[in-house]
Design a protein around this motif. Structure first.
Motif, mmCIF file in Angstrom:
data_model
loop_
_atom_site.group_PDB
_atom_site.id
_atom_site.type_symbol
_atom_site.label_atom_id
_atom_site.label_comp_id
_atom_site.label_asym_id
_atom_site.label_seq_id
_atom_site.Cartn_x
_atom_site.Cartn_y
_atom_site.Cartn_z
ATOM 1 N N THR A 501 54.410 39.156 44.633
ATOM 2 C CA THR A 501 53.263 39.972 45.009
ATOM 3 C C THR A 501 52.769 40.787 43.824
ATOM 4 O O THR A 501 53.550 41.459 43.148
ATOM 5 C CB THR A 501 53.640 40.907 46.158
ATOM 6 O OG1 THR A 501 54.122 40.122 47.256
ATOM 7 C CG2 THR A 501 52.438 41.719 46.614
ATOM 8 N N LEU A 502 51.484 40.703 43.555
ATOM 9 C CA LEU A 502 50.892 41.456 42.457
ATOM 10 C C LEU A 502 50.733 42.921 42.842
ATOM 11 O O LEU A 502 50.537 43.251 44.017
ATOM 12 C CB LEU A 502 49.527 40.868 42.094
ATOM 13 C CG LEU A 502 49.521 39.452 41.534
ATOM 14 C CD1 LEU A 502 48.095 38.975 41.301
ATOM 15 C CD2 LEU A 502 50.321 39.382 40.234
ATOM 16 N N PRO A 503 50.808 43.831 41.886
ATOM 17 C CA PRO A 503 50.625 45.252 42.202
ATOM 18 C C PRO A 503 49.189 45.536 42.609
ATOM 19 O O PRO A 503 48.258 44.807 42.254
ATOM 20 C CB PRO A 503 50.993 45.952 40.888
ATOM 21 C CG PRO A 503 50.748 44.923 39.832
ATOM 22 C CD PRO A 503 51.080 43.605 40.455
ATOM 23 N N ARG A 504 49.020 46.598 43.362
ATOM 24 C CA ARG A 504 47.679 47.019 43.757
ATOM 25 C C ARG A 504 46.878 47.455 42.522
ATOM 26 O O ARG A 504 47.456 47.787 41.493
ATOM 27 C CB ARG A 504 47.761 48.178 44.747
ATOM 28 C CG ARG A 504 48.384 47.846 46.084
ATOM 29 C CD ARG A 504 48.596 49.121 46.888
ATOM 30 N NE ARG A 504 49.205 48.852 48.182
ATOM 31 C CZ ARG A 504 48.516 48.667 49.307
ATOM 32 N NH1 ARG A 504 47.192 48.725 49.263
ATOM 33 N NH2 ARG A 504 49.129 48.421 50.436
ATOM 34 N N PRO A 505 45.572 47.424 42.626
ATOM 35 C CA PRO A 505 44.772 47.910 41.494
ATOM 36 C C PRO A 505 45.138 49.340 41.130
ATOM 37 O O PRO A 505 45.165 50.226 41.979
ATOM 38 C CB PRO A 505 43.331 47.817 42.021
ATOM 39 C CG PRO A 505 43.380 46.743 43.065
ATOM 40 C CD PRO A 505 44.730 46.860 43.701
ATOM 41 N N MET A 517 44.011 41.285 34.756
ATOM 42 C CA MET A 517 43.124 40.219 34.313
ATOM 43 C C MET A 517 42.504 39.484 35.497
ATOM 44 O O MET A 517 41.296 39.199 35.519
ATOM 45 C CB MET A 517 43.900 39.233 33.432
ATOM 46 C CG MET A 517 43.036 38.142 32.795
ATOM 47 S SD MET A 517 42.826 36.673 33.840
ATOM 48 C CE MET A 517 44.508 36.044 33.849
ATOM 49 N N LEU A 518 43.308 39.192 36.526
ATOM 50 C CA LEU A 518 42.777 38.489 37.696
ATOM 51 C C LEU A 518 41.802 39.365 38.477
ATOM 52 O O LEU A 518 40.759 38.884 38.940
ATOM 53 C CB LEU A 518 43.928 38.048 38.603
ATOM 54 C CG LEU A 518 44.870 36.967 38.040
ATOM 55 C CD1 LEU A 518 46.007 36.679 39.021
ATOM 56 C CD2 LEU A 518 44.116 35.683 37.743
ATOM 57 N N TYR A 519 42.116 40.652 38.609
ATOM 58 C CA TYR A 519 41.221 41.554 39.332
ATOM 59 C C TYR A 519 39.891 41.710 38.596
ATOM 60 O O TYR A 519 38.825 41.772 39.222
ATOM 61 C CB TYR A 519 41.883 42.913 39.531
ATOM 62 C CG TYR A 519 43.122 42.885 40.399
ATOM 63 C CD1 TYR A 519 43.338 41.828 41.290
ATOM 64 C CD2 TYR A 519 44.080 43.899 40.329
ATOM 65 C CE1 TYR A 519 44.472 41.806 42.083
ATOM 66 C CE2 TYR A 519 45.214 43.872 41.125
ATOM 67 C CZ TYR A 519 45.413 42.810 41.998
ATOM 68 O OH TYR A 519 46.535 42.781 42.787
ATOM 69 N N ASP A 520 39.937 41.773 37.262
ATOM 70 C CA ASP A 520 38.694 41.866 36.493
ATOM 71 C C ASP A 520 37.865 40.595 36.633
ATOM 72 O O ASP A 520 36.627 40.648 36.585
ATOM 73 C CB ASP A 520 39.008 42.120 35.023
ATOM 74 C CG ASP A 520 39.565 43.510 34.771
ATOM 75 O OD1 ASP A 520 39.405 44.373 35.663
ATOM 76 O OD2 ASP A 520 40.170 43.728 33.714
ATOM 77 N N THR A 521 38.549 39.464 36.815
ATOM 78 C CA THR A 521 37.829 38.195 36.924
ATOM 79 C C THR A 521 37.088 38.085 38.248
ATOM 80 O O THR A 521 35.926 37.670 38.291
ATOM 81 C CB THR A 521 38.807 37.012 36.767
ATOM 82 O OG1 THR A 521 39.468 37.099 35.489
ATOM 83 C CG2 THR A 521 38.066 35.689 36.859
ATOM 84 N N VAL A 522 37.748 38.456 39.341
ATOM 85 C CA VAL A 522 37.140 38.298 40.671
ATOM 86 C C VAL A 522 36.388 39.541 41.105
ATOM 87 O O VAL A 522 35.583 39.485 42.038
ATOM 88 C CB VAL A 522 38.210 37.933 41.715
ATOM 89 C CG1 VAL A 522 38.918 36.647 41.338
ATOM 90 C CG2 VAL A 522 39.241 39.061 41.879
ATOM 91 N N GLY A 523 36.658 40.683 40.476
ATOM 92 C CA GLY A 523 35.948 41.900 40.807
ATOM 93 C C GLY A 523 36.630 42.736 41.883
ATOM 94 O O GLY A 523 37.350 42.211 42.745
#
Length: 775
Positions: A501-505, A517-523
């Motif tokens: 599980t990835l950490p929350r923003p 990086m993934l959160y920046d990609t999908v917004g």
């Protein structure tokens, strides 16, 4: 559970627990054995882990709750199958105690208070064979499945659906005249055959079905129409027959003394290539491909997304990228999604998924070190070693390494070339052809007048070519930057992350860099919710098979599977045929001249040779001899090739002075396959190379077209069985004493082969690089 601080304390606590345990009465002791044909409990996936409350507008994103480290009930324990520990060898009960290791930071083991019976039988196939649901002949069997029944089959076989819908390896197979080839070794999770409920279950013409069934069976075993009536009442009827392809010979490479194709209790005189696994003991229970509810749901959603064309820039060709650390099931998810899409074609839409395979360590349709793009219009039923001959690839690139960390710049360049081929060649070839126009208006009017009044043109079937992108498991350190460049190049519509599980923003974790990086990609929206383009799944875990205890299974390392995949490639003699009877040491090599040829038709390249400050060309022949080389065709590029001297009085060797990827003709570089450079005649200027026949034919055809053949030496390890015939107790290999066989090291007496001498390339960790080391 009781904590222990050492193995001595563990043994003492286990012995005391055994003495204090009262002998249970027969009525209180539950039965631990099951009939081979009894159906007592169906396979049910375990309930999903508890999740924190989330907004319904983003159902695809789930976060794991924050667990209390002192709450043992919420921790997921992973059972390790270490060698048995026993204080008293004469005590038969003490060797049945296992240790559970927690995923928490506490390293103290926990001892179970119950005894595990490793000889206990557990149910695998939920099918009770009888005369009403099974017809068996010498080489073919008919099975009639109810909706609650399943079959687990080990080995190699062909299956054909006669009635209903069969769920197999993520695909939904409907009645047809096609026998689908299935490979099910225990080196990977075994697929489960089950009947799927559809709306067309009752719309079956039994008269044609009876004729089909009788035509498949020998005359002396054909049942009467009355005898077939109980069989016809079942919703799904399949035909299973044995197939011998020769791939079972790979047992001597990966079997570890046992067969991965046949169970241990199979009759030695049986001619069938497969076995129905009704039960298995804890000792030899295989892993089953039983998916969690989250995996099933996500595959179904992605399949509907492709068919409906929602949430993508191109409604016909959405792109789905799969990422995550190694060993979490990315290749399994890719295969399941591919099969689901390939079997999802309808009367209006034809789905032919494309696969961009960017995992050089364990590619799906090629041996290690190859990146490729291909189009698959049929499902694949088996692990990668059963379809790695590179047949049907649209374009392939020889990367030469098993991890992108070895050459990140070359990896990105190969990715760009393959993505460009998909966009500008594959998609254009699947675009609907324009309607032909008539220049003569009078001829057009006459055609319109001649049409019948009730004529309606048939609707044109639209072809959908979604792109499935498989990535490597290197996602730490500089691997995050490489993954970001891959995402930038391929432009996926959906990103499927499989892993912890990835950490929350905003939270800090070991995976914070990847998550950011993934959160920046999908917004991320104003409320801190991650964009719906990102789908997150837990790693694949084989579900419990219905037994009350965890089961043991054969374990294979990534290196074992990679070596088996490489040897499967070199022993292939056809699209679905192998010859392991003749070892590679006895095969006649192809002889390739490199001296005296016009325009340097055959050239040699050593990958990353530009990084060598002083490359001694007299050592090149020794550096490439006895290695695996990539064989690629390329448009003639004289500006990057020049003959180099490899010794006094020896023919010059044509070599590339600059990397082929940096040339103007890099886009024409197409990998034909791999070869083993087994010997070099430096006096005559000849290379002796072992390749499958189709690779030699492709190289010969490329030379006739005026192309240049490049033999590129990377860092792929030479498997042991590539230089050894695998025959134990033999002190001679191909007529040469074992102690003098090149590339092998043996014991002092020369009776036992130990390893390849110098076969393992030097590994350099590139997780953390200085700025001057980043390329």
């Amino acid at each position: 559970m009781k904590r222990v601080q050492s193995a001595k304390a563990f043994l003492a606590s286990a012995a005391s627990a055994k003495k204090l345990r009262a002998e249970p009465t027969p009525s209180d002791t539950p039965s631990r054995t099951r009939s081979a044909y009894s159906v007592q409990q169906s396979i049910q996936p375990p309930p999903p882990p508890p999740t924190a409350p989330t907004d319904n507008s983003n159902d695809d994103i789930q976060y794991a709750p924050i667990l209390d480290s002192d709450d043992d009930t919420t921790q997921d324990c992973v059972i390790t199958y270490d060698p048995v520990i026993s204080a008293d060898p004469a005590d038969p009960d003490l060797d049945k105690v296992i240790i559970n290791y927690s995923d928490s930071d506490d390293d103290d083991p926990k001892v179970t208070s119950e005894i595990i019976n490793l000889d206990q039988n557990i149910q695998l196939s939920m099918f009770a064979p009888s005369s009403d649901n099974l017809i068996h002949s010498q080489h073919l069997s008919l099975y009639a499945l109810a909706h609650s029944e399943t079959l687990v089959i080990q080995g190699q076989y062909s299956v054909r659906v006669l009635k209903g819908t069969l769920s197999l390896y993520g695909a939904s197979l409907t009645p047809s005249s096609t026998f689908h080839q299935v490979f099910a070794p225990t080196s990977s999770a075994l697929p489960i055959l089950s009947a799927r409920i559809t709306d067309d279950d009752n719309n079956i013409d039994n008269s044609n079905l009876i004729s089909e069934i009788k035509s498949l069976l020998p005359k002396h075993t054909r049942p009467t129409t009355a005898q077939l009536q109980p069989l016809l009442q079942r919703p799904c009827i399949i035909a299973v027959k044995s197939t011998h392809t020769g791939i079972e010979g790979i047992d001597r490479i990966i079997g570890n003394g046992s067969s991965i194709w046949t169970p241990s209790n199979k009759q030695p005189d049986s001619e069938e290539s497969h076995s129905i696994l009704y039960t298995a003991t804890q000792h030899d229970c295989p892993l089953l491909l039983s998916l969690s509810a989250a995996w099933n749901t996500q595959i179904t959603k992605l399949t509907k997304l492709v068919i409906n064309g929602a949430d993508s820039r191109d409604t016909r060709h959405p792109r789905i990228l799969i990422c995550g650390p190694k060993g979490v099931g990315k290749s399994t998810f890719l295969r399941l999604l591919l099969n689901s899409l390939a079997s999802a074609s309808s009367s209006k839409n034809k789905v032919t998924p494309a696969v961009l395979d960017l995992d050089p360590g364990q590619p799906e349709f090629a041996p290690a070190g190859i990146l490729s793009v291909c189009v698959r219009d049929e499902p694949v039923f088996g692990p990668s070693l059963s379809h790695c001959s590179m047949g049907g690839l649209a374009k392939a690139s020889h990367f030469g390494y098993i991890s992108p960390r070895e050459s990140t710049a070359d990896y990105i360049r190969h990715t760009e070339i393959l993505e460009d081929y998909y966009s500008n060649h594959i998609l254009r070839s699947t675009a609907p052809a324009p309607l032909s126009s008539l220049d003569d208006e009078e001829e057009t009017e006459s055609l319109v007048e001649s049409e019948e009044e009730d004529y309606t043109p048939a609707p044109q079937q639209e072809t959908q070519t979604p792109l499935l992108i498989n990535t490597s498991g290197w996602i730490k350190g500089d691997g995050v930057r490489v993954l970001k460049e891959v995402i930038t190049t391929t432009k996926p519509d959906i990103i499927v992350y499989i892993g912890p599980t990835l950490p929350r923003p905003g939270q800090v974790d070991l995976n914070s860099e990847l998550a950011e990086m993934l959160y920046d990609t999908v917004g991320i929206d104003d409320k801190g919710r991650v964009g719906s383009r990102l789908k997150m799944l837990q790693p694949f875990k084989a579900q419990d098979t219905g037994g009350e205890r965890p089961r043991l299974a054969l374990r294979f390392t990534a290196a074992d599977l990679r070596n088996a995949q490489t040897m499967s490639y070199f022993h292939a003699v056809g699209s679905c045929a192998w010859d392991f009877e003749q070892p590679l040491t006895e095969k006649v090599p192809y002889v390739i001249p490199y001296a005296g040829l016009k325009d340097c038709a055959h050239v040699v390249e050593i990958l990353q040779q530009e990084e060598c400050e002083e490359l001694l060309y007299e050592h090149v022949l020794s550096a490439i001899n006895g290695t695996i080389v990539g064989i690629s065709s390329m448009t003639m590029a004289k500006e990057i090739v020049r003959p180099v001297s490899v010794g006094d009085g020896l023919p010059d060797l044509p070599m590339t002075t600059t990397p082929t990827l940096s040339s103007r003709e890099a886009s024409s570089l197409d990998c034909i396959g791999l070869g083993i450079l087994r010997a070099i005649d430096h006096r005559k200027g000849l290379l002796q190379i072992l390749v499958p026949r189709h690779v030699a034919d492709s190289a010969r055809a490329a030379v006739k077209r005026g192309a240049m053949i490049v033999f590129a030496r990377g860092r792929l390890s030479l498997p042991l069985h590539a230089a050894w015939d695998g025959r134990s107790g033999k002190q001679v290999v191909a007529g040469v004493p074992l102690a003098k066989v090149p590339y092998l090291t043996a014991d002092e007496e020369g009776a036992e082969v130990q390893q390849i001498a110098g076969g393992q390339a030097l590994r350099v960790r590139r997780n953390v690089l200085r700025k001057n080391q980043q390329r």
